[in-house]
Design an enzyme around this catalytic site. Sequence first.
Site, short mmCIF file in Angstrom:
data_model
loop_
_atom_site.label_atom_id
_atom_site.label_comp_id
_atom_site.label_asym_id
_atom_site.label_seq_id
_atom_site.Cartn_x
_atom_site.Cartn_y
_atom_site.Cartn_z
N ASN A 65 0.85 -1.18 0.00
CA ASN A 65 0.00 0.00 0.00
C ASN A 65 0.90 1.24 0.00
O ASN A 65 1.81 1.33 0.82
CB ASN A 65 -0.89 -0.01 1.24
N SER A 87 -10.80 -4.47 0.41
CA SER A 87 -9.53 -4.75 1.10
C SER A 87 -8.56 -5.40 0.12
O SER A 87 -8.97 -6.01 -0.88
CB SER A 87 -9.76 -5.69 2.29
N THR A 88 -7.28 -5.26 0.41
CA THR A 88 -6.26 -5.90 -0.42
C THR A 88 -6.48 -7.42 -0.45
O THR A 88 -6.28 -8.07 -1.47
CB THR A 88 -4.85 -5.59 0.12
N HIS A 125 -12.89 -0.26 4.78
CA HIS A 125 -13.19 -1.61 4.31
C HIS A 125 -14.40 -2.20 5.04
O HIS A 125 -14.66 -1.87 6.19
CB HIS A 125 -11.99 -2.53 4.54
#
Length: 368
Positions: free
Chosen positions: A203, A289-290, A338
């Site tokens: 990020n 979210s990742t 998120h």
Amino acid sequence: MKGVTGEESQRRGMRGQFFSFMIILLFLGSLLTTLMLYMLDKKNMKFRRHLPKMKIVPRSTNSCKNCGESIKKAVEISYKTWKKQEDNFRHFRFQLSSRCHGFDKAIITQTNTPLGSKLVYDGEKKRTLQVKPEIFNTFPKGDPFSNKTRSTCAVVGNGGILTNSKCGKMIDSAEFVIRCNLPPVSNGYEKHVGSKTNLVTVNPSILLDKYGSLMERRRPLMEKLYSYGDSMLLLPAFSYGVSTLVSLRAFYTVEDFQSPIRPVFLNPQYLESLALFWDSQGVKAVRLSTGIMMTSLALELCNNVHLYGFWPFSVHPHSFQDLTNHYYDDKPAKKNVHAMPTEFSLLLQLHTQGVLQLHLGDCEPDYY
């Protein structure tokens, strides 16, 4: 034989009454003990049944009306033997790939983003960037995934549930391992999270906050990246304006240090398609979210997808012990960004449908 006197007869009568009284007391005591044990066991069963609702605190500030039900369901399925449902997997993969095209569009290349084209930022819809030669030359020429489907993928989240899990060997046994946001994979963590890495995300906020926007010394970042070998380093450079310059500095830093790691950029067009897809599945969030982004990519790249470290709650699903937010620290997630409990609920649903396997708790002894 002498006759029994009246006094002795009275004493015998009293002893008989006493023994009868004692027998009655013992019987009543036994009955009372049995009743108490029954009530206690019933109370404990009720306590165990409702314990998740009492203990669960989500790791997100979003509303989490069904957190107790989610952990209860997770505990139930974690004890069941998981089996892949090929028809369900193929159907879900078709839905995902037909709308998002991860194989071809997840990563920006010179093929899918030609010179002179315009990038539209997925996080700031009004922001655009024309692809000029200096930007174009940072894009890989060919397909970074070689258009090859992998047999198994392990997507490793950073949840505290991985602490002391002994899942390292199991994770490293996957053909393709994806990790999120530069997590530690050395100094003792290998036993629990493994070390093999084929793709790792970062990020840009990590580069901004932890590495001083790469405006001063850059060696600390390179020392960190060393542990990921020649993996791909995936950056969302064109999601927000603040991300672009620092992501490009990361690219040039890797180049200057001649590191084997390979920086690549997430395609904002892919992220936009992904957001629309998961919105249709019920995920309403400012940003995915990742973890769910990488799970989506894995579902297109791999025939068998295993998730580790995905657990958005503050207690362990089996021991109910308190967990840190990450397996390496307790730094809280960003607020109101998120929809972690909702994402987890959908991943749990995909697990029960046999689309992917969600690993909760410690790994099997064979992998210790």
